[in-house]
Design a protein around this motif. Structure first.
Motif, mmCIF file in Angstrom:
data_model
loop_
_atom_site.group_PDB
_atom_site.id
_atom_site.type_symbol
_atom_site.label_atom_id
_atom_site.label_comp_id
_atom_site.label_asym_id
_atom_site.label_seq_id
_atom_site.Cartn_x
_atom_site.Cartn_y
_atom_site.Cartn_z
ATOM 1 N N GLU A 28 0.858 -1.185 0.000
ATOM 2 C CA GLU A 28 0.000 0.000 0.000
ATOM 3 C C GLU A 28 0.894 1.235 0.000
ATOM 4 N N HIS A 29 0.796 2.020 -1.056
ATOM 5 C CA HIS A 29 1.571 3.254 -1.140
ATOM 6 C C HIS A 29 1.001 4.095 -2.272
ATOM 7 N N HIS A 30 1.192 5.393 -2.206
ATOM 8 C CA HIS A 30 0.645 6.270 -3.245
ATOM 9 C C HIS A 30 1.453 6.222 -4.547
ATOM 10 N N LYS A 31 2.630 5.621 -4.494
ATOM 11 C CA LYS A 31 3.461 5.451 -5.686
ATOM 12 C C LYS A 31 3.812 3.984 -5.836
ATOM 13 N N GLY A 32 4.150 3.595 -7.067
ATOM 14 C CA GLY A 32 4.577 2.228 -7.306
ATOM 15 C C GLY A 32 5.643 2.186 -8.380
ATOM 16 N N ALA A 33 6.368 1.079 -8.422
ATOM 17 C CA ALA A 33 7.436 0.905 -9.413
ATOM 18 C C ALA A 33 6.822 0.689 -10.789
ATOM 19 N N PHE A 34 7.438 1.306 -11.778
ATOM 20 C CA PHE A 34 6.939 1.273 -13.145
ATOM 21 C C PHE A 34 7.916 0.509 -14.025
ATOM 22 N N GLY A 35 7.394 -0.386 -14.852
ATOM 23 C CA GLY A 35 8.245 -1.135 -15.769
ATOM 24 C C GLY A 35 7.428 -1.976 -16.722
ATOM 25 N N HIS A 36 8.110 -2.749 -17.562
ATOM 26 C CA HIS A 36 7.455 -3.590 -18.573
ATOM 27 C C HIS A 36 6.685 -4.733 -17.911
ATOM 28 N N SER A 37 7.301 -5.350 -16.902
ATOM 29 C CA SER A 37 6.630 -6.416 -16.139
ATOM 30 C C SER A 37 5.921 -5.742 -14.964
ATOM 31 N N ASP A 38 5.812 -6.434 -13.837
ATOM 32 C CA ASP A 38 5.236 -5.808 -12.643
ATOM 33 C C ASP A 38 6.256 -4.931 -11.901
ATOM 34 N N HIS A 62 17.216 -12.501 -21.330
ATOM 35 C CA HIS A 62 16.252 -13.601 -21.352
ATOM 36 C C HIS A 62 14.800 -13.131 -21.428
ATOM 37 N N PHE A 63 14.521 -11.971 -20.839
ATOM 38 C CA PHE A 63 13.145 -11.473 -20.754
ATOM 39 C C PHE A 63 13.109 -10.027 -21.239
ATOM 40 N N LYS A 64 13.250 -9.846 -22.523
ATOM 41 C CA LYS A 64 13.371 -8.508 -23.112
ATOM 42 C C LYS A 64 12.133 -7.645 -22.844
ATOM 43 N N ASN A 65 12.395 -6.374 -22.548
ATOM 44 C CA ASN A 65 11.273 -5.467 -22.272
ATOM 45 C C ASN A 65 10.576 -4.995 -23.546
ATOM 46 N N THR A 66 10.974 -5.536 -24.673
ATOM 47 C CA THR A 66 10.282 -5.269 -25.937
ATOM 48 C C THR A 66 9.408 -6.446 -26.350
ATOM 49 N N ASP A 67 9.475 -7.528 -25.586
ATOM 50 C CA ASP A 67 8.719 -8.738 -25.904
ATOM 51 C C ASP A 67 7.347 -8.674 -25.234
ATOM 52 N N SER A 74 3.979 -11.249 -13.831
ATOM 53 C CA SER A 74 4.484 -11.333 -12.465
ATOM 54 C C SER A 74 5.961 -11.710 -12.508
ATOM 55 N N SER A 75 6.756 -10.981 -11.764
ATOM 56 C CA SER A 75 8.190 -11.278 -11.712
ATOM 57 C C SER A 75 8.475 -12.601 -11.017
ATOM 58 N N MET A 76 7.496 -13.141 -10.290
ATOM 59 C CA MET A 76 7.654 -14.492 -9.725
ATOM 60 C C MET A 76 7.831 -15.501 -10.862
ATOM 61 N N ILE A 77 7.136 -15.289 -11.964
ATOM 62 C CA ILE A 77 7.286 -16.176 -13.119
ATOM 63 C C ILE A 77 8.682 -16.010 -13.718
ATOM 64 N N LEU A 78 9.167 -14.787 -13.784
ATOM 65 C CA LEU A 78 10.527 -14.558 -14.296
ATOM 66 C C LEU A 78 11.553 -15.249 -13.394
ATOM 67 N N THR A 82 14.032 -18.227 -14.436
ATOM 68 C CA THR A 82 15.472 -18.087 -14.191
ATOM 69 C C THR A 82 16.017 -19.333 -13.509
ATOM 70 N N VAL A 83 15.315 -19.817 -12.502
ATOM 71 C CA VAL A 83 15.757 -21.017 -11.784
ATOM 72 C C VAL A 83 15.755 -22.225 -12.715
ATOM 73 N N LYS A 84 14.795 -22.312 -13.624
ATOM 74 C CA LYS A 84 14.794 -23.398 -14.617
ATOM 75 C C LYS A 84 16.052 -23.357 -15.476
ATOM 76 N N LEU A 85 16.460 -22.149 -15.880
ATOM 77 C CA LEU A 85 17.683 -22.012 -16.681
ATOM 78 C C LEU A 85 18.900 -22.522 -15.904
ATOM 79 N N LEU A 86 18.972 -22.187 -14.627
ATOM 80 C CA LEU A 86 20.084 -22.662 -13.799
ATOM 81 C C LEU A 86 20.035 -24.178 -13.636
ATOM 82 N N THR A 87 18.848 -24.701 -13.375
ATOM 83 C CA THR A 87 18.682 -26.142 -13.177
ATOM 84 C C THR A 87 19.110 -26.911 -14.422
#
Length: 159
Positions: A28-38, A62-67, A74-78, A82-87
């Motif tokens: 809860e905040h009057h401002k939030g982070a802005f970006g291509h994903s969440d 891996h996750f281009k902001n033009t895609d 959700s960045s949880m999916i990113l 990422t963990v799949k790539l490492l695995t």
């Protein structure tokens, strides 16, 4: 056993009346982070630390902001991807240590939920996920609440 350490950094602009997602928690905040994903700076920094440790480039590679696939995702999916790539390369995560830098809102009450969210997303025990927060003592773009920054380090291992 082979071990490597990675470092990640992310920064996002804060905008009025925009959702503020951090560690998978909507704050809860009057401002939030802005970006291509969440725009979850914490998870983005963790992704970069993990990718860097495994020499797999960075989150933007891996996750281009033009895609359009990643628009509003959700960045949880990113993080899970990422963990799949490492695995796939035979790496496991030893621990994650992250630091958030912002003036407001207060992060401390939300840290346990953030740790739990990350733990569930990547199957890493909560005790191996450290999240801390600090302010910028009202200096610079962080102090003026124009942006938020996250740093992360991780240890990965391969048997």
């Amino acid at each position: 056993m082979k071990i490597k350490v990675g470092f990640g950094f992310d920064v996002h602009q804060l905008k009025d009346q925009h959702p503020f997602v951090m560690g998978g928690v909507t704050l809860e905040h009057h401002k939030g982070a802005f970006g291509h994903s969440d725009a979850d700076v914490l998870l983005h920094a963790i992704c970069d630390a993990l990718l860097g440790a495994a020499n797999l480039r960075d989150i933007g590679f891996h996750f281009k902001n033009t895609d359009p696939r990643w628009k509003g995702i959700s960045s949880m999916i990113l993080l899970q991807e990422t963990v799949k790539l490492l695995t796939e390369k035979g790496w496991t995560i030893g621990n994650i240590d992250a630091m958030l830098c912002l003036e407001a809102p207060k992060i401390n009450p939300h840290i346990p939920q953030m740790q739990e969210n990350i733990s569930k997303a990547i199957d890493l025990p909560v005790e191996d996920i450290s999240i801390k927060a600090t302010t910028n003592e009202m200096m610079g773009f962080i102090g003026r609440e124009e942006g938020v920054v996250a740093y992360a380090v991780c240890l990965i291992q391969k048997l």
